[in-house]
Design a protein around this motif. Structure first.
Motif, PDB file in Angstrom:
ATOM      1  N   ALA A   1      14.015   4.443   5.558  1.00 55.40           N
ATOM      2  CA  ALA A   1      15.273   4.232   4.839  1.00 55.40           C
ATOM      3  C   ALA A   1      14.991   3.311   3.660  1.00 55.40           C
ATOM      4  CB  ALA A   1      16.342   3.625   5.743  1.00 55.40           C
ATOM      5  N   ALA A   2      15.653   3.573   2.538  1.00 55.99           N
ATOM      6  CA  ALA A   2      15.437   2.763   1.340  1.00 55.99           C
ATOM      7  C   ALA A   2      16.731   2.697   0.532  1.00 55.99           C
ATOM      8  CB  ALA A   2      14.310   3.338   0.491  1.00 55.99           C
ATOM      9  N   PHE A   3      16.898   1.575  -0.167  1.00 59.68           N
ATOM     10  CA  PHE A   3      18.076   1.371  -1.011  1.00 59.68           C
ATOM     11  C   PHE A   3      17.640   0.692  -2.299  1.00 59.68           C
ATOM     12  CE2 PHE A   3      21.576  -1.555  -2.308  1.00 59.68           C
ATOM     13  CZ  PHE A   3      22.461  -0.584  -2.756  1.00 59.68           C
ATOM     14  N   ARG A   4      18.038   1.257  -3.437  1.00 57.66           N
ATOM     15  CA  ARG A   4      17.738   0.673  -4.743  1.00 57.66           C
ATOM     16  C   ARG A   4      19.040   0.284  -5.428  1.00 57.66           C
ATOM     17  NH1 ARG A   4      14.881   4.747  -8.290  1.00 57.66           N
ATOM     18  NH2 ARG A   4      17.000   5.517  -8.612  1.00 57.66           N
TER      19      ARG A   4
ATOM     20  N   ILE B   1      14.826  -2.125  -1.361  1.00 57.28           N
ATOM     21  CA  ILE B   1      14.523  -2.527   0.008  1.00 57.28           C
ATOM     22  C   ILE B   1      14.145  -1.272   0.790  1.00 57.28           C
ATOM     23  CG2 ILE B   1      15.377  -3.631   2.098  1.00 57.28           C
ATOM     24  CD1 ILE B   1      17.388  -5.139   0.354  1.00 57.28           C
ATOM     25  N   THR B   2      12.999  -1.304   1.450  1.00 61.88           N
ATOM     26  CA  THR B   2      12.494  -0.155   2.197  1.00 61.88           C
ATOM     27  C   THR B   2      12.067  -0.594   3.581  1.00 61.88           C
ATOM     28  OG1 THR B   2      11.676   0.876   0.164  1.00 61.88           O
ATOM     29  CG2 THR B   2      10.827   1.723   2.238  1.00 61.88           C
ATOM     30  N   GLY B   3      12.417   0.202   4.570  1.00 68.89           N
ATOM     31  CA  GLY B   3      11.982  -0.057   5.932  1.00 68.89           C
ATOM     32  C   GLY B   3      11.512   1.222   6.595  1.00 68.89           C
ATOM     33  N   SER B   4      10.530   1.110   7.467  1.00 72.69           N
ATOM     34  CA  SER B   4      10.059   2.279   8.214  1.00 72.69           C
ATOM     35  C   SER B   4       9.741   1.878   9.647  1.00 72.69           C
ATOM     36  CB  SER B   4       8.823   2.901   7.558  1.00 72.69           C
ATOM     37  OG  SER B   4       7.689   2.062   7.677  1.00 72.69           O
ATOM     38  N   TYR B   5       9.959   2.797  10.563  1.00 74.61           N
ATOM     39  CA  TYR B   5       9.603   2.609  11.965  1.00 74.61           C
ATOM     40  C   TYR B   5       8.895   3.873  12.436  1.00 74.61           C
ATOM     41  CZ  TYR B   5       9.789   1.835  16.980  1.00 74.61           C
ATOM     42  OH  TYR B   5       9.444   1.670  18.298  1.00 74.61           O
ATOM     43  N   SER B   6       7.782   3.700  13.128  1.00 74.43           N
ATOM     44  CA  SER B   6       7.034   4.862  13.602  1.00 74.43           C
ATOM     45  C   SER B   6       6.426   4.571  14.960  1.00 74.43           C
ATOM     46  CB  SER B   6       5.940   5.259  12.603  1.00 74.43           C
ATOM     47  OG  SER B   6       5.042   4.191  12.391  1.00 74.43           O
ATOM     48  N   GLU B   7       6.252   5.632  15.731  1.00 71.49           N
ATOM     49  CA  GLU B   7       5.598   5.563  17.036  1.00 71.49           C
ATOM     50  C   GLU B   7       4.573   6.685  17.128  1.00 71.49           C
ATOM     51  OE1 GLU B   7       8.160   5.554  20.392  1.00 71.49           O
ATOM     52  OE2 GLU B   7       9.359   3.836  19.711  1.00 71.49           O
ATOM     53  N   LEU B   8       3.409   6.361  17.678  1.00 74.21           N
ATOM     54  CA  LEU B   8       2.347   7.345  17.863  1.00 74.21           C
ATOM     55  C   LEU B   8       2.004   7.447  19.343  1.00 74.21           C
ATOM     56  CD1 LEU B   8      -0.131   6.431  14.967  1.00 74.21           C
ATOM     57  CD2 LEU B   8       1.832   7.987  14.904  1.00 74.21           C
TER      58      LEU B   8
ATOM     59  N   LEU C   1       7.946  -1.836   9.604  1.00 72.49           N
ATOM     60  CA  LEU C   1       7.602  -2.376   8.293  1.00 72.49           C
ATOM     61  C   LEU C   1       8.873  -2.593   7.483  1.00 72.49           C
ATOM     62  CD1 LEU C   1       4.646   0.023   7.407  1.00 72.49           C
ATOM     63  CD2 LEU C   1       4.440  -2.344   8.132  1.00 72.49           C
ATOM     64  N   LEU C   2       8.923  -3.708   6.770  1.00 70.89           N
ATOM     65  CA  LEU C   2      10.059  -4.005   5.906  1.00 70.89           C
ATOM     66  C   LEU C   2       9.527  -4.587   4.603  1.00 70.89           C
ATOM     67  CD1 LEU C   2      13.158  -4.137   5.578  1.00 70.89           C
ATOM     68  CD2 LEU C   2      13.044  -6.469   6.493  1.00 70.89           C
ATOM     69  N   ALA C   3       9.925  -3.990   3.480  1.00 69.87           N
ATOM     70  CA  ALA C   3       9.448  -4.425   2.168  1.00 69.87           C
ATOM     71  C   ALA C   3      10.618  -4.535   1.211  1.00 69.87           C
ATOM     72  CB  ALA C   3       8.401  -3.452   1.624  1.00 69.87           C
ATOM     73  N   ALA C   4      10.508  -5.477   0.267  1.00 68.80           N
ATOM     74  CA  ALA C   4      11.579  -5.664  -0.721  1.00 68.80           C
ATOM     75  C   ALA C   4      10.972  -6.241  -1.991  1.00 68.80           C
ATOM     76  CB  ALA C   4      12.663  -6.602  -0.183  1.00 68.80           C
ATOM     77  N   ASN C   5      11.666  -6.025  -3.098  1.00 69.58           N
ATOM     78  CA  ASN C   5      11.195  -6.586  -4.365  1.00 69.58           C
ATOM     79  C   ASN C   5      12.370  -7.019  -5.228  1.00 69.58           C
ATOM     80  OD1 ASN C   5      12.280  -4.251  -5.472  1.00 69.58           O
ATOM     81  ND2 ASN C   5      10.341  -3.403  -6.152  1.00 69.58           N
ATOM     82  N   LEU C   6      12.060  -7.755  -6.272  1.00 68.88           N
ATOM     83  CA  LEU C   6      13.009  -8.137  -7.312  1.00 68.88           C
ATOM     84  C   LEU C   6      12.270  -7.976  -8.634  1.00 68.88           C
ATOM     85  CD1 LEU C   6      15.798  -9.243  -8.115  1.00 68.88           C
ATOM     86  CD2 LEU C   6      14.808 -11.544  -7.989  1.00 68.88           C
ATOM     87  N   ILE C   7      12.687  -6.991  -9.442  1.00 71.67           N
ATOM     88  CA  ILE C   7      11.966  -6.611 -10.654  1.00 71.67           C
ATOM     89  C   ILE C   7      12.849  -6.862 -11.874  1.00 71.67           C
ATOM     90  CG2 ILE C   7      10.802  -4.751 -11.897  1.00 71.67           C
ATOM     91  CD1 ILE C   7       9.385  -5.574  -9.353  1.00 71.67           C
ATOM     92  N   TRP C   8      12.270  -7.559 -12.848  1.00 67.88           N
ATOM     93  CA  TRP C   8      12.944  -7.817 -14.130  1.00 67.88           C
ATOM     94  C   TRP C   8      12.258  -6.989 -15.207  1.00 67.88           C
ATOM     95  CZ3 TRP C   8      11.454 -12.015 -17.989  1.00 67.88           C
ATOM     96  CH2 TRP C   8      12.381 -12.066 -19.050  1.00 67.88           C
TER      97      TRP C   8
END
Length: 461
Positions: free
Chosen positions: A353-356, A367-374, A400-407
């Motif tokens: 899932a991601a939101f811009r 903001i991006t998040g992912s969940y996985s199972e193997l 995993l959870l990632a986020a940024n702030l870009i100018w």
């Protein structure tokens, strides 16, 4: 006196006439026409006509600088890393009676140090970690990559292009977010039906692929288990076959894609003894919803995927699984059951899932998040040594959870900070990566966390 004047005037007129006649007989040199470069508006901004042709050319590229810091687990690992990357794009298009003829090339050169190095803990490629015994293995590396090189002629795409299985590609460029994002050698046919609907059939060579939009090429060769259940890959009879159905409209886009392929495996005892063909497959669905009611450019993505015998379609890299102090667990697409002798595929699923959001026209966040199972079909030899009784596959679960702030103060320039949090759980306790050994039998852990951040300065032109 009048006679002398007449003679002088007559002589002058004769000389002028002769000179004029001689000048008329001399060859004249016409100036060659000047051919100016003309702007081509048929394909968007930046295109111009190649002089002497009816083809339009656009040259673009990128320079990217990164400065990263991350969790450090050993004296042999750097706590920081730097990256410098240059990218060049060449796009040539020609209008024909059969549609647009397009040729595109993207080439990249990258220099990495520290935690970006191939031998170090890489927070932006968690899952392909190889802790080193010496710093030299991870201190620096330089690589080149032919990222894209394809020809499009009407509905046909041939060459190295984005896999038609893929949907969401993160603006964050964190390769560890579990989403299929690979460029591969392929041959594809796309049919368009109007109203934004299209369907594609593609034959793709996954051994040529890349994992992660911002990393040098990582082989998509089928992963195989080692140890007691070792399965050795043999030659394939045909490339993977991809089918996708896509719609692009004002509200956003959606895609349903599937992949099917074949793998051949043999036992370690007799490499020529094929244990049979094993079919692999994967399916993925994704949707993007534009949110202009919040701000221009805002969007939300949701994507889910399932794979059987082909973990690369979930965005997992080939090689060893490791995060922080966990190391040495092999990811495997398949393994041979030592009891039955049958090939058994590993399976897995992931959701992204991601939101811009644009806070202002020049300030944005994603903001991006992912969940996985193997569910790995692999009896880990290390698990036997550390657990002492029962060998069980790692069966990792990852968040995993990632986020940024870009100018973006001016067009084409990005300056920003990005952070990544990773959490990994494994089924059985495993050994630790420590300062004296890659794995330690003294302790066992089942989960680990990692945090990384970076400053990114990027100019697109």
């Amino acid at each position: 006196m009048k006679l002398v004047k007449s003679l002088l005037l007559g002589s002058a007129a004769g000389i002028a006439a002769v000179a004029g006649a001689q000048a008329a007989d001399l060859p004249s040199r016409k100036a060659a026409p000047v051919e100016y470069v003309r702007v081509c508006t048929a394909y968007g901004a930046g295109f111009f006509y190649i002089p002497g042709t009816d083809s339009c050319l656009r040259i673009s590229g990128r320079v990217r600088a990164e400065y990263a810091i991350g969790t450090r687990y050993s004296d042999y690992q750097d706590a920081y890393g730097t990256r410098a990357r240059g990218r060049l794009n060449i796009d040539v298009r020609t209008a024909t009676a059969y549609g647009t003829l397009r040729t595109f090339i993207r080439y990249e050169l990258t220099n990495n140090t520290g935690i970006y190095g191939a031998g170090g803990v890489t927070p932006f490629n968690v899952g392909a970690t190889v802790p080193g015994f010496v710093r030299g293995a991870s201190s620096t590396s330089t690589g080149s990559l032919l990222d894209l090189a394809f020809v499009q002629f009407g509905p046909i795409t041939a060459g190295r292009a984005q896999s038609f299985f893929d949907f969401y590609a993160s603006d964050l460029n964190f390769a560890s977010v579990r989403t299929a994002d690979s460029r591969v050698n392929l041959l594809a046919y796309t049919a368009t039906f109007g109203s934004g609907f299209s369907a594609t059939i593609s034959a793709e060579d996954r051994t040529s692929g890349t994992v992660g939009r911002e990393l040098p090429g990582v082989s998509f060769n089928p992963l195989v288990g080692g140890g007691a259940g070792a399965a050795f890959v043999q030659g394939q009879d045909y490339p993977d076959l991809i089918a996708s159905l896509r719609v692009d409209q004002g509200w956003g886009s959606a895609q349903l894609s599937g992949a099917v392929g074949q793998r051949k495996y043999a036992t370690a005892v007799a490499l020529n003894a094929v244990n049979g063909d094993e079919m692999i497959w994967a399916v993925q669905g994704g949707v993007k919803i534009n949110l202009p009611m919040l701000a221009a450019g805002d969007a939300f993505w949701l994507q889910a995927a399932y794979a059987d015998g082909a973990l690369g379609y979930l965005g997992w890299s080939a090689g060893s699984l490791g995060l922080g102090r966990i190391g040495g667990l092999t990811l495997a697409d398949a393994a041979i059951n030592p009891i039955t002798g049958n090939v058994e595929n590993s399976k897995g699923w992931s959701v992204v899932a991601a939101f811009r959001h644009f806070w202002t026209p020049t300030l944005r966040t994603e903001i991006t998040g992912s969940y996985s199972e193997l569910k790995l079909k692999y009896l880990d030899a290390a698990a036997v040594a550390f657990n002492g009784v029962t060998a069980r596959s790692a069966d990792p679960k990852e968040f995993l959870l990632a986020a940024n702030l870009i100018w973006s103060p001016v067009s084409g320039l990005d300056i920003g900070v990005e952070v990544l949090y990773s959490h990994l759980d494994v089924r059985s306790p495993v050994g630790l990566v420590n300062n004296g050994n890659a794995r330690s039998a003294l302790l066992g852990i089942k989960s680990e966390d990692s945090v990384a951040g970076r400053l990114r300065i990027q100019r697109d032109f």
